[in-house]
Design a protein around this motif. Sequence first.
Motif, short mmCIF file in Angstrom:
data_model
loop_
_atom_site.label_atom_id
_atom_site.label_comp_id
_atom_site.label_asym_id
_atom_site.label_seq_id
_atom_site.Cartn_x
_atom_site.Cartn_y
_atom_site.Cartn_z
N HIS A 39 8.10 13.84 17.30
CA HIS A 39 6.91 12.98 17.35
C HIS A 39 7.23 11.59 17.89
N GLN A 40 8.42 11.10 17.63
CA GLN A 40 8.83 9.82 18.22
C GLN A 40 8.82 9.91 19.75
N ILE A 41 9.38 10.99 20.26
CA ILE A 41 9.44 11.19 21.71
C ILE A 41 8.04 11.35 22.27
N LEU A 42 7.19 12.10 21.57
CA LEU A 42 5.83 12.33 22.04
C LEU A 42 5.06 11.02 22.15
N TYR A 43 5.14 10.19 21.12
CA TYR A 43 4.44 8.90 21.16
C TYR A 43 4.98 8.02 22.28
N ALA A 44 6.29 8.00 22.45
CA ALA A 44 6.88 7.20 23.52
C ALA A 44 6.45 7.70 24.88
N ALA A 45 6.30 9.03 25.01
CA ALA A 45 5.94 9.63 26.30
C ALA A 45 4.51 9.33 26.71
N VAL B 276 0.85 0.31 22.58
CA VAL B 276 0.19 0.23 21.28
C VAL B 276 0.41 1.52 20.50
N PHE B 277 0.19 2.65 21.15
CA PHE B 277 0.43 3.94 20.48
C PHE B 277 1.89 4.08 20.09
N ARG B 278 2.76 3.62 20.98
CA ARG B 278 4.19 3.72 20.67
C ARG B 278 4.53 2.90 19.43
N GLN B 279 3.91 1.73 19.32
CA GLN B 279 4.13 0.88 18.15
C GLN B 279 3.59 1.55 16.89
N ILE B 280 2.41 2.13 16.99
CA ILE B 280 1.83 2.82 15.84
C ILE B 280 2.71 3.99 15.44
N GLY B 281 3.21 4.71 16.44
CA GLY B 281 4.10 5.82 16.14
C GLY B 281 5.33 5.37 15.37
N GLY B 282 5.87 4.22 15.75
CA GLY B 282 7.02 3.68 15.05
C GLY B 282 6.69 3.30 13.63
N LEU B 283 5.47 2.79 13.41
CA LEU B 283 5.07 2.37 12.07
C LEU B 283 4.93 3.55 11.12
#
Length: 252
Positions: free
Chosen positions: A165-171, A176-183
């Motif tokens: 899921h980390q990779i998916l959000y980064a991709a 903003v989505f990447r930041q939310i994914g990290g949170l």
Amino acid sequence: MSQATDPSIADAQKTRRPRVMPDVVRALARDIFAGRYPSGSLLPRESDLGDAYGVSRTVIREALKVLAAKGLVSSRPRIGTTVCDPDNWNIIDPQVLEWHAPHLLDDRLFDAILETRRAIEPLVAELAASRATLQEVADLELAWQGMADAANDVEQFSRSDIAFHQILYAASHNPVFRQIGGLIDAALKFVLETTATTSNDQRSEAIKAHRAMVEALRMRDAAAARQAASDILDLAARDLAAAKSINTGKTG
């Protein structure tokens, strides 16, 4: 030479404090989560807390600063330190989640994480289908392979699922989505560890759904990626309901 000026003693005190401080912060936080200090109540005086936890007032004062930064307590002059309402707690902070005893995590938090993912992940997957680099698709497949190879190793399965899921959000290449994914990574970890003890058949379904996501990104199929995300989330909802049912049975 007196103890107060002995460099070796001063050095020893410096090396002890980093170990003492986290332990005291964790102990205080867990007592708050467990209801020993209810929201809205005043904490005991620093000197009394120091006696209770076996540390100096200085350590207590520093520990309270950490808890205040996480939204757990609020200090005001001449009033004291008050335990904040849970709505003000930074519940997806990795440290806050770590301080929770697993059985004290509120089911509402798990439900809220799932709701957040339902609102975001289908769009994240759709964007990733058109924006993911070849390396990101390869990395996503590698994370999926880790899930498939985990067998009964719950820790490896969860670790690979989180990486997926980390990779998916980064991709998605949306900052903003990447930041939310990290949170939500830390919160997702607790959810996965709670639900990953499902049967082999259920885990196989999750592996199949995640594989569909890999293929959707490989084929640049946005609709298929969105559907794969929905399927993954449906399985997550089912596993979460089962886990909550098991936990209810244990505490009932």
